[in-house]
Every structure is written in C-alpha cells, then in structure tokens.
Design a protein around this motif. Structure first.
Motif, mmCIF file in Angstrom:
data_model
loop_
_atom_site.group_PDB
_atom_site.id
_atom_site.type_symbol
_atom_site.label_atom_id
_atom_site.label_comp_id
_atom_site.label_asym_id
_atom_site.label_seq_id
_atom_site.Cartn_x
_atom_site.Cartn_y
_atom_site.Cartn_z
ATOM 1 N N UNK A 21 -2.876 -10.253 -0.661
ATOM 2 C CA UNK A 21 -2.612 -9.649 -1.970
ATOM 3 C C UNK A 21 -1.877 -10.634 -2.876
ATOM 4 N N UNK A 22 -1.019 -11.452 -2.315
ATOM 5 C CA UNK A 22 -0.290 -12.447 -3.113
ATOM 6 C C UNK A 22 -1.239 -13.504 -3.670
ATOM 7 N N UNK A 23 -2.171 -13.947 -2.853
ATOM 8 C CA UNK A 23 -3.070 -15.030 -3.261
ATOM 9 C C UNK A 23 -4.318 -14.588 -3.999
ATOM 10 N N UNK A 24 -4.895 -13.448 -3.586
ATOM 11 C CA UNK A 24 -6.195 -13.054 -4.135
ATOM 12 C C UNK A 24 -6.202 -11.717 -4.863
ATOM 13 N N UNK A 25 -5.103 -10.964 -4.768
ATOM 14 C CA UNK A 25 -4.993 -9.737 -5.551
ATOM 15 C C UNK A 25 -5.433 -8.469 -4.845
ATOM 16 N N UNK A 59 4.191 11.155 -0.286
ATOM 17 C CA UNK A 59 2.774 10.805 -0.338
ATOM 18 C C UNK A 59 2.447 10.284 -1.723
ATOM 19 N N UNK A 60 1.638 9.253 -1.771
ATOM 20 C CA UNK A 60 0.993 8.825 -3.017
ATOM 21 C C UNK A 60 -0.496 8.882 -2.730
ATOM 22 N N UNK A 61 -1.195 9.814 -3.368
ATOM 23 C CA UNK A 61 -2.625 9.910 -3.085
ATOM 24 C C UNK A 61 -3.441 8.869 -3.840
ATOM 25 N N UNK A 62 -2.844 8.213 -4.814
ATOM 26 C CA UNK A 62 -3.478 7.097 -5.520
ATOM 27 C C UNK A 62 -2.375 6.099 -5.853
ATOM 28 N N UNK A 63 -2.473 4.899 -5.285
ATOM 29 C CA UNK A 63 -1.422 3.900 -5.453
ATOM 30 C C UNK A 63 -2.013 2.520 -5.709
ATOM 31 N N UNK A 64 -1.188 1.682 -6.276
ATOM 32 C CA UNK A 64 -1.544 0.292 -6.547
ATOM 33 C C UNK A 64 -0.538 -0.578 -5.786
ATOM 34 N N UNK A 65 -1.026 -1.610 -5.106
ATOM 35 C CA UNK A 65 -0.161 -2.561 -4.401
ATOM 36 C C UNK A 65 -0.401 -3.922 -5.032
ATOM 37 N N UNK A 66 0.694 -4.577 -5.412
ATOM 38 C CA UNK A 66 0.538 -5.889 -6.052
ATOM 39 C C UNK A 66 1.751 -6.762 -5.756
ATOM 40 N N UNK A 67 1.585 -8.044 -6.016
ATOM 41 C CA UNK A 67 2.674 -9.002 -5.878
ATOM 42 C C UNK A 67 3.109 -9.414 -7.277
#
Length: 142
Positions: free
Chosen positions: A23-27, A108-116
C-alpha cells in the motif's frame, strides 16, 4: 444486524508487512488486488454469504484478546455502475475486544479506505461516512 465470523488462519507478521509495503509503494488498488487472493476465513451477516477474510490479526492486551479483520469488500453491481464515492472505500474492517470469558464489543467499518500518508509517514484507515458501527455482545463462534 447479526453477523458471524470464522477465522481459519491468522495472518503472520511477515504477511502484514508485505501488505504495508504494497500500500505504501503501489497504493490502495494494488492492496485490494492482493487482499482479494487471501482466504483466512469468512465474515457474513446472518443469512448471507458475506466476504472472505483477507487479514486476521490476534493480540493480547492484558487479559483481553483483540481480533482485527480486514476484507476486500464485495460491492453490489449498482454501486459499481453508479461509481459513487463509496467505491473509493473498497475494504471492510472489524475490530473486537474479548474479555477472559470470551465476551466483548467491537467496531465495524463496512466500507473503509486504507492508505499511507507520505507527509505524516503513517498508515490510515478511514470509514466511509467517518463513523464506526458499534458491535455488541460479541462472542466466539462455537
């Protein structure tokens, strides 16, 4: 809403590190593609097929057990067709804290975004709508 989760295998520290680097390198898109291939168990609303668990973590904090689950969430056809803002949140997230008796609560998060965040040098998880759903009366599956 009632839901079940069954963990067949926990994610290793090496696997978590691999996802962090990805996720850090390619998203986010690269992370989602990788998580779609993982199968650590299943989480589902009672009566539905639900999603495969991609990441399942377990750690002890005193007498409490903390279980963290991440999924590459299944998006309905109409959500994808309409291509709304919710499609930018391709992950599901659950974290539960169980006491020594195996009873607990969670979020709970039924829709989440993970990012660096490169400026802060930190990983972030953001809920669609910026809110958690509280999970009550959590117990392990028997």
């Amino acid at each position: 809403m009632q839901f079940d989760f069954r963990i067949a295998q926990y994610t290793t520290d090496e696997e978590v590190q691999k996802f962090a680097v990805l996720v850090k390198g390619k998203g986010t898109d690269a992370l989602r593609r990788a998580l779609e291939k993982e199968d650590k168990g299943r989480i589902n609303a009672v009566g539905s097929t639900g999603n495969q668990i991609a990441v399942a973590g377990k750690r002890q904090q005193g007498t409490h057990t903390i279980i963290t689950i991440v999924t590459a969430r299944t998006m309905p056809f109409m959500e994808l067709y309409n291509n709304g803002r919710s499609t930018d949140y391709p992950f599901g997230f659950l974290q539960v804290t169980l006491n020594a008796k195996g009873e607990g609560t969670g979020q709970v998060m039924d829709a989440a975004k993970i990012r660096f965040d490169k400026k802060k040098g930190t990983y972030e998880i953001e809920s669609y709508g910026n809110q958690y759903i509280k999970a009550n009366n959590v117990r392990p599956w028997k």
